[in-house]
Enzyme design. Structure first.
Site, short mmCIF file in Angstrom:
data_model
loop_
_atom_site.label_atom_id
_atom_site.label_comp_id
_atom_site.label_asym_id
_atom_site.label_seq_id
_atom_site.Cartn_x
_atom_site.Cartn_y
_atom_site.Cartn_z
N ARG A 121 -5.59 15.29 -46.78
CA ARG A 121 -3.73 15.30 -46.56
C ARG A 121 -3.36 15.52 -47.72
O ARG A 121 -3.92 15.16 -49.12
CB ARG A 121 -3.54 14.21 -46.08
N LYS B 165 -10.72 3.10 -48.29
CA LYS B 165 -10.55 4.11 -47.02
C LYS B 165 -11.86 4.53 -46.64
O LYS B 165 -12.95 4.75 -47.28
CB LYS B 165 -10.02 5.60 -47.84
N ARG C 270 2.92 3.54 -50.10
CA ARG C 270 1.91 2.55 -50.77
C ARG C 270 2.88 1.40 -50.76
O ARG C 270 3.99 1.16 -50.78
CB ARG C 270 1.54 3.29 -52.20
C1 BTN Z 1 -7.27 12.77 -45.12
O1 BTN Z 1 -6.89 12.92 -46.36
O2 BTN Z 1 -7.09 11.36 -45.10
C2 BTN Z 1 -7.59 13.55 -44.21
C3 BTN Z 1 -9.21 13.93 -44.25
C4 BTN Z 1 -9.69 14.85 -43.30
C5 BTN Z 1 -11.13 15.18 -43.41
C6 BTN Z 1 -11.67 16.04 -42.23
S1 BTN Z 1 -13.44 16.26 -42.32
C7 BTN Z 1 -13.31 17.41 -41.21
C8 BTN Z 1 -11.88 18.20 -41.15
N1 BTN Z 1 -12.31 19.31 -41.67
C9 BTN Z 1 -11.38 19.20 -43.05
O3 BTN Z 1 -11.58 20.01 -43.85
N2 BTN Z 1 -10.95 18.20 -42.95
C10 BTN Z 1 -10.99 17.19 -42.05
#
Ligand code: BTN
Length: 333
Positions: free
Chosen positions: A121, A186, A323
């Site tokens: 994100r 996380k 946060r």
């Molecule tokens: C976050 O930042 O919390 C979201 C992370 C999401 C990661 C997943 S892994 C599978 C899919 N492909 C990506 O490039 N991102 C999501």
């Protein structure tokens, strides 16, 4: 990853040495070529012992994702139409968007063992070592939007927590909009990407990343927030990523069905139960402004309810971060 390297990896085990010349014969390549592919597997983070005269063996078992096994485990879960397993890709979300352009049907799922440019994100990178974790994307085309799509990522977050509870892992909470945390660290993240562009108004790629086993992952500086993994939470290194993938997709199937029929409304009590910020003093950081208040859960559209200056404000997800306020005296999430 090259097919030859993948073939070699599938042949190797922890129990016995596999000779380089046998691999060379089976693949009809030179022993030097085999050695080069073994080096390449090392670059991907696969530990391989080599002993002159004996050959190669794995230092630790590697469970690769098995397309047939995962798809078989999804019989009767009709919203999942296909499952594809890649060994390497830049981003499963990016790949599935491209497939969406080419008319890929709703319910298509793609996993990859490795992502070279996993997306997180807010423009962050999602670190994606080979054959360690889950990197999964699902394409969903929806025809009616009367429940809106804003709450979907929260419903998916709950579905992922439910999956992990089924795996015997309790104590995981959610931080709005969709971080899965344990003790402030996380363990999984969700990235929904939608656009009116490639497939009309009703098309979304749901990306899920779950840290299963980050042991030996050396480049932790690439991750900008505290993190943990399921092996640490379960105190068990024997977590089957195939089983986890099946349970995850069953749970997502259920979540999509429920969301289609009921939206988020019935999920609000469950969200409140899992919400690690509920009742806490928080700061919302937007692109150009910050807002302080007390987190009061969510509404039926998935907006965060923030009690600020005596009134409830609705914060919609997007490019904002949440946060804990500095004086809240709790773990930073
Ligand atoms: C976050 O930042 O919390 C979201 C992370 C999401 C990661 C997943 S892994 C599978 C899919 N492909 C990506 O490039 N991102 C999501």
């Amino acid at each position: 990853m090259h097919d030859v390297a993948l073939y070699i990896l599938k042949q190797l085990s922890v129990d016995r040495f596999y000779s380089g010349s046998q691999l060379a014969r089976e693949l009809d390549v030179s022993r030097t070529a085999i050695w080069k592919h073994i080096q390449m597997l090392g670059v991907y983070g696969v530990d391989i012992y080599s002993l002159p005269g004996k050959g190669y063996r794995l230092a630790e078992p590697v469970e690769l994702l098995d397309q047939k096994r995962i798809f078989k485990g999804l019989q009767g879960f009709h919203l999942i139409s296909s499952v594809e397993v890649l060994s390497s890709i830049d981003s499963t979300n990016r790949y599935l968007w491209q497939q969406a352009h080419n008319g890929e049907p709703s319910g298509s799922v793609v996993f990859s063992e490795f992502q070279s440019a996993g997306r997180g994100r807010r423009g962050r990178q999602w670190v994606s070592p080979f054959a360690k974790n889950i990197y999964c994307s699902l394409l969903w085309r929806y025809d009616d939007t009367h429940n809106g799509i804003g709450g979907l990522s929260l419903a998916i977050g709950i579905a992922v927590v439910n999956t992990l509870e089924e795996m015997g892992i309790s104590g995981i909470g959610l931080k709005w909009p969709n971080d899965l945390l344990f003790g402030g660290k996380k363990v999984a993240g969700i990235l929904l990407e939608m656009s009116g562009d490639p497939c009309g108004s009703g098309c979304v790629v749901i990306g899920i990343g779950i840290n299963v086993d980050m042991k030996g992952f050396s480049d932790s500086s690439a991750i900008t927030q505290p993190w943990t993994d399921l092996v640490e939470l379960k105190c068990d290194s024997d977590i089957s990523r195939n089983e986890l993938s099946i349970l995850l997709l069953r749970s997502i199937n259920q979540a999509l069905l429920n969301y289609k029929q009921n939206g988020l409304t019935q999920l609000i009590p469950r969200w409140n139960e899992l919400d690690v910020m509920f009742g806490k003093e928080v700061v919302i950081q937007g692109v150009s402004n910050t807002l302080k208040g007390v987190a009061r859960g969510i509404d039926e559209s998935g907006a965060l309810l923030l009690l600020s200056s005596g009134e409830i404000r609705r914060i919609h997800s997007g490019e904002v971060s949440l946060r804990l306020a500095e004086n809240s005296g709790d773990l930073c999430c």
